[in-house]
Write a protein that holds these residues in place. Sequence first.
Motif, short mmCIF file in Angstrom:
data_model
loop_
_atom_site.label_atom_id
_atom_site.label_comp_id
_atom_site.label_asym_id
_atom_site.label_seq_id
_atom_site.Cartn_x
_atom_site.Cartn_y
_atom_site.Cartn_z
N ARG A 82 0.82 -1.22 0.00
CA ARG A 82 0.00 0.00 0.00
C ARG A 82 0.86 1.27 0.00
O ARG A 82 0.70 2.13 -0.88
CB ARG A 82 -0.97 0.00 1.18
N PRO A 83 1.79 1.45 0.95
CA PRO A 83 2.61 2.67 0.88
C PRO A 83 3.52 2.72 -0.34
O PRO A 83 3.75 3.79 -0.89
CB PRO A 83 3.42 2.64 2.19
N LEU A 84 4.01 1.56 -0.78
CA LEU A 84 4.88 1.57 -1.96
C LEU A 84 4.12 2.08 -3.18
O LEU A 84 4.64 2.89 -3.96
CB LEU A 84 5.45 0.18 -2.23
N GLY A 85 2.90 1.60 -3.37
CA GLY A 85 2.09 2.07 -4.49
C GLY A 85 1.71 3.53 -4.36
O GLY A 85 1.67 4.28 -5.35
N GLU A 86 1.45 3.96 -3.13
CA GLU A 86 1.11 5.37 -2.89
C GLU A 86 2.29 6.27 -3.22
O GLU A 86 2.14 7.30 -3.90
CB GLU A 86 0.71 5.55 -1.43
N TRP A 87 3.49 5.89 -2.78
CA TRP A 87 4.68 6.71 -3.05
C TRP A 87 4.96 6.77 -4.55
O TRP A 87 5.31 7.83 -5.07
CB TRP A 87 5.89 6.15 -2.31
N LEU A 88 4.80 5.65 -5.22
CA LEU A 88 5.00 5.62 -6.67
C LEU A 88 3.97 6.51 -7.37
O LEU A 88 4.30 7.25 -8.30
CB LEU A 88 4.91 4.19 -7.18
N GLY A 89 2.73 6.47 -6.90
CA GLY A 89 1.69 7.33 -7.46
C GLY A 89 1.97 8.80 -7.24
O GLY A 89 1.69 9.64 -8.11
N GLU A 90 2.55 9.13 -6.10
CA GLU A 90 2.89 10.53 -5.82
C GLU A 90 3.97 11.04 -6.77
O GLU A 90 3.93 12.20 -7.20
CB GLU A 90 3.34 10.67 -4.36
N VAL A 91 4.94 10.17 -7.10
CA VAL A 91 5.97 10.55 -8.08
C VAL A 91 5.32 10.84 -9.42
O VAL A 91 5.63 11.83 -10.10
CB VAL A 91 7.03 9.44 -8.22
N TRP A 92 4.38 9.98 -9.81
CA TRP A 92 3.66 10.19 -11.07
C TRP A 92 2.96 11.54 -11.08
O TRP A 92 3.07 12.32 -12.03
CB TRP A 92 2.65 9.06 -11.28
N LEU A 93 2.24 11.83 -10.01
CA LEU A 93 1.47 13.08 -9.95
C LEU A 93 2.38 14.30 -9.93
O LEU A 93 2.06 15.33 -10.52
CB LEU A 93 0.56 13.07 -8.72
N GLN A 94 3.51 14.19 -9.25
CA GLN A 94 4.44 15.31 -9.21
C GLN A 94 4.99 15.62 -10.60
O GLN A 94 5.20 16.78 -10.95
CB GLN A 94 5.60 14.98 -8.26
N GLU A 95 5.20 14.59 -11.39
CA GLU A 95 5.78 14.78 -12.71
C GLU A 95 4.74 15.12 -13.78
O GLU A 95 4.98 15.94 -14.65
CB GLU A 95 6.55 13.52 -13.14
N TYR A 96 3.59 14.45 -13.71
CA TYR A 96 2.64 14.55 -14.81
C TYR A 96 1.26 15.05 -14.41
O TYR A 96 0.42 15.25 -15.28
CB TYR A 96 2.50 13.18 -15.49
N GLY A 97 1.01 15.22 -13.14
CA GLY A 97 -0.31 15.64 -12.71
C GLY A 97 -1.37 14.68 -13.20
O GLY A 97 -1.20 13.46 -13.17
#
Length: 231
Positions: A82-97
Motif C-alpha cells: 500500500r505505501p509503496l504504491g502510494e509513493w509511486l503514485g505521488e511521483v507520477w502526480l508530481q511529474e505529470y499531474g
Amino acid sequence: MQLWKSLVNLFLQSNCPLCQRPASEEFCEYCHKQLQKCRLTGSNNSKNNLSSPPVIAWGAYGGAIKRAIATMKYNNHPEIARPLGEWLGEVWLQEYGSKGSFMVVPIPMHPEKQKERGFNQAELIAKSFCETTGLKLKVNGLQRVKATEALFGLSPIERKETLTQAFDIGKDFRKPPNVPVILIDDIYTTGTTVNSAVEILSKSGITVSGVAAVAVPHRGKLYKEFIGKVG
C-alpha cells in the motif's frame, strides 16, 4: 480524554514488519526514514533516453527498500504494497499531474506461484498507485501462461529465453483499449520481463507508454522519458 486517545492509539499499533518496533502505520518512524533515504530525486528518477519503454521509478534498489520488497514478497506482508504504491503514485502526480488517459496493468504472476504466495505484489502496488493517481486499473490486462524460474542470476540471453511466450492477453483486453497502457512492477532491472509483456500487448495493437516501478538499480541519472507521449 488525551490519555484515552493515547491508550487507543497504543492498542491499535502493530509491529513494523522490518524491525518489529511498534508502528501506527505500515512502518515505524525509524524504518520510514530509512526508506525515504532510498528515494530518487530530481533527474535521478527522471531521464533515460535509452530506456524502451521509458520507466518512472520511486527509489533506488538497495538498503531499506530492498529489504521492504523482500519482506513483502517472502515473509507474507502484503500490506507493505500500500505505501509503496502510494509513493509511486505521488511521483507520477508530481511529474505529470492528471495529464493523459492511461490504463494501468500490473505484471502478472503465474497462477500457481500466486496461489503459493497468496498475492501478486505488482497487483497490490498497482491498486494503491491507481487510488493515488485516479488512473484506471485493469488487473487482468495480461496473464502469465508460462511458469518461469527466478530470473536472479541469469544472463540477459537466459532471461529472454526463460520469458519467451510467458505472457498472453488477459480477459480485460479481449477487446483492445483505446488508450495507452502503463505497466506496474515492484522492481525494474534489465527490462526483460517488461519487454516480453510489451511484445504481447503490441501484437494485439495495444500501446505501452511506459513502466512504473517502485525501485530500479541506481545507475546515475534514471529513468523516465515518459512523455512526449503524455501530452
